[in-house]
Design a protein around this motif. Structure first.
Motif, mmCIF file in Angstrom:
data_model
loop_
_atom_site.group_PDB
_atom_site.id
_atom_site.type_symbol
_atom_site.label_atom_id
_atom_site.label_comp_id
_atom_site.label_asym_id
_atom_site.label_seq_id
_atom_site.Cartn_x
_atom_site.Cartn_y
_atom_site.Cartn_z
ATOM 1 N N THR A 1 31.023 17.751 58.520
ATOM 2 C CA THR A 1 30.877 18.043 57.099
ATOM 3 C C THR A 1 32.061 18.894 56.660
ATOM 4 N N SER A 2 32.210 19.073 55.375
ATOM 5 C CA SER A 2 33.316 19.873 54.850
ATOM 6 C C SER A 2 33.158 21.329 55.250
ATOM 7 N N GLU A 3 34.285 21.975 55.534
ATOM 8 C CA GLU A 3 34.257 23.411 55.770
ATOM 9 C C GLU A 3 33.848 24.094 54.464
ATOM 10 N N ARG A 4 33.299 25.303 54.580
ATOM 11 C CA ARG A 4 32.774 25.966 53.380
ATOM 12 C C ARG A 4 33.175 27.439 53.400
ATOM 13 N N ALA A 5 33.421 27.991 52.210
ATOM 14 C CA ALA A 5 33.743 29.418 52.101
ATOM 15 C C ALA A 5 33.165 29.972 50.807
ATOM 16 N N VAL A 6 32.722 31.213 50.864
ATOM 17 C CA VAL A 6 32.281 31.947 49.681
ATOM 18 C C VAL A 6 33.258 33.100 49.518
ATOM 19 N N HIS A 7 33.849 33.223 48.322
ATOM 20 C CA HIS A 7 34.913 34.187 48.076
ATOM 21 C C HIS A 7 34.487 35.105 46.934
ATOM 22 N N VAL A 8 34.498 36.414 47.176
ATOM 23 C CA VAL A 8 34.134 37.407 46.162
ATOM 24 C C VAL A 8 35.343 38.319 45.942
ATOM 25 N N ILE A 9 35.724 38.483 44.679
ATOM 26 C CA ILE A 9 36.885 39.302 44.333
ATOM 27 C C ILE A 9 36.477 40.304 43.261
ATOM 28 N N GLY A 10 36.968 41.531 43.394
ATOM 29 C CA GLY A 10 36.754 42.544 42.357
ATOM 30 C C GLY A 10 38.068 43.261 42.112
ATOM 31 N N ALA A 11 38.348 43.596 40.860
ATOM 32 C CA ALA A 11 39.611 44.253 40.538
ATOM 33 C C ALA A 11 39.434 45.229 39.393
ATOM 34 N N VAL A 12 40.272 46.254 39.395
ATOM 35 C CA VAL A 12 40.356 47.214 38.301
ATOM 36 C C VAL A 12 41.823 47.299 37.916
ATOM 37 N N GLU A 13 42.106 47.110 36.632
ATOM 38 C CA GLU A 13 43.490 47.178 36.155
ATOM 39 C C GLU A 13 43.557 48.159 34.997
ATOM 40 N N ARG A 14 44.653 48.898 34.946
ATOM 41 C CA ARG A 14 44.778 49.916 33.896
ATOM 42 C C ARG A 14 46.216 49.954 33.390
ATOM 43 N N ASP A 15 46.343 50.043 32.057
ATOM 44 C CA ASP A 15 47.640 50.239 31.425
ATOM 45 C C ASP A 15 47.874 51.745 31.356
ATOM 46 N N LEU A 16 48.940 52.214 31.989
ATOM 47 C CA LEU A 16 49.226 53.646 32.049
ATOM 48 C C LEU A 16 50.182 54.110 30.960
ATOM 49 N N GLY A 17 50.610 53.219 30.085
ATOM 50 C CA GLY A 17 51.528 53.571 28.998
ATOM 51 C C GLY A 17 52.980 53.502 29.437
ATOM 52 N N HIS A 18 53.878 53.451 28.453
ATOM 53 C CA HIS A 18 55.326 53.396 28.690
ATOM 54 C C HIS A 18 55.716 52.211 29.571
ATOM 55 N N GLY A 19 55.001 51.093 29.460
ATOM 56 C CA GLY A 19 55.316 49.884 30.206
ATOM 57 C C GLY A 19 54.826 49.876 31.646
ATOM 58 N N LEU A 20 54.056 50.888 32.025
ATOM 59 C CA LEU A 20 53.573 51.004 33.401
ATOM 60 C C LEU A 20 52.116 50.559 33.483
ATOM 61 N N SER A 21 51.805 49.745 34.472
ATOM 62 C CA SER A 21 50.423 49.311 34.682
ATOM 63 C C SER A 21 50.138 49.313 36.179
ATOM 64 N N ALA A 22 48.855 49.412 36.523
ATOM 65 C CA ALA A 22 48.440 49.437 37.927
ATOM 66 C C ALA A 22 47.166 48.622 38.090
ATOM 67 N N ARG A 23 47.018 48.045 39.286
ATOM 68 C CA ARG A 23 45.818 47.256 39.569
ATOM 69 C C ARG A 23 45.432 47.458 41.037
ATOM 70 N N VAL A 24 44.147 47.565 41.275
ATOM 71 C CA VAL A 24 43.599 47.601 42.628
ATOM 72 C C VAL A 24 42.611 46.442 42.719
ATOM 73 N N GLU A 25 42.753 45.638 43.771
ATOM 74 C CA GLU A 25 41.922 44.447 43.914
ATOM 75 C C GLU A 25 41.387 44.387 45.338
ATOM 76 N N GLY A 26 40.130 44.038 45.484
ATOM 77 C CA GLY A 26 39.523 43.870 46.799
ATOM 78 C C GLY A 26 38.876 42.500 46.899
ATOM 79 N N TYR A 27 38.751 42.002 48.119
ATOM 80 C CA TYR A 27 38.146 40.681 48.296
ATOM 81 C C TYR A 27 37.373 40.618 49.605
ATOM 82 N N TYR A 28 36.435 39.690 49.635
ATOM 83 C CA TYR A 28 35.686 39.381 50.847
ATOM 84 C C TYR A 28 35.458 37.870 50.839
ATOM 85 N N LYS A 29 35.685 37.242 51.977
ATOM 86 C CA LYS A 29 35.515 35.792 52.074
ATOM 87 C C LYS A 29 34.772 35.487 53.365
#
Length: 194
Positions: A11-39
């Motif tokens: 049968t076909s291989e199978r995967a469940v993928h969960v992603i969460g992220a937080v992104e923030r604009d820090l001003g003056h053209g600066l932005s940051a992001r933190v992302e986590g995942y589990y598969k």
């Protein structure tokens, strides 16, 4: 050997993928992001292990002298016949920081990221890293405006190595002896000039 996958009951291989992220604009053209995942993976295709009868038949073909008997692989070997019995997991996180030009006078644009991840497969009664498992990766890309018509760009990528298995010992290689039909009739120790 995937010549008849339906006959093998695959049968076909199978995967469940969960992603969460937080992104923030820090001003003056600066932005940051933190992302986590589990598969989580299941039904992964791996080679079937030999049956006890197949192992006994293969081991019987070894015609090694008594002093080389320890080099005969007596444990079940992985065959070329696939089965859906592998499972696995991957998880990790990524930190990303970017600076973009917000005015015509901004001289620097770029981004940097750090990623940590782990990918393991469960097969043959043990857990070990996938071939593509790479724990650490750092990337940085930047562009600096030198003059109105000239930009200088650079890219940097640094990463840890892929997994490996350290050598656990030495085994004498086997040389196949075949009959006219191409069937292996025995394995003999393979010698070189030394």
């Amino acid at each position: 050997d995937l010549t008849s996958p339906t006959k093998l009951g695959l049968t076909s291989e199978r995967a469940v993928h969960v992603i969460g992220a937080v992104e923030r604009d820090l001003g003056h053209g600066l932005s940051a992001r933190v992302e986590g995942y589990y598969k989580a993976y299941d039904r992964l295709l791996i080679g079937r292990l030999e049956t006890p009868q197949e192992t006994a038949a293969r081991v019987a073909l070894y015609d090694y002298p008594p002093d080389l008997q320890s080099s005969v692989p007596t444990a079940p070997q992985i065959t070329s016949f696939p089965v859906n019995t592998g499972t696995g997991t991957s998880y990790g996180f990524d930190i990303y920081v970017a600076h973009r030009a917000t005015t015509a006078t901004d001289r620097f644009m770029g981004w940097a990221s750090y990623a940590w991840g782990r990918s393991d497969i469960d097969a043959y009664g043990r857990r070990y890293p996938f071939d593509y498992d790479r724990r650490h990766a750092v990337s940085a890309v930047g562009t600096a405006r030198i003059t109105r018509t000239l930009d200088l760009g650079a890219t940097l990528r640094v990463a840890s190595g892929f997994p490996y298995t350290p050598v656990q010992g030495l085994r004498v290689a086997a040389h196949e002896i075949k009959d006219e039909d191409g069937t292996v009739t025995s394995y003999l120790p393979q010698y070189d000039e030394n």
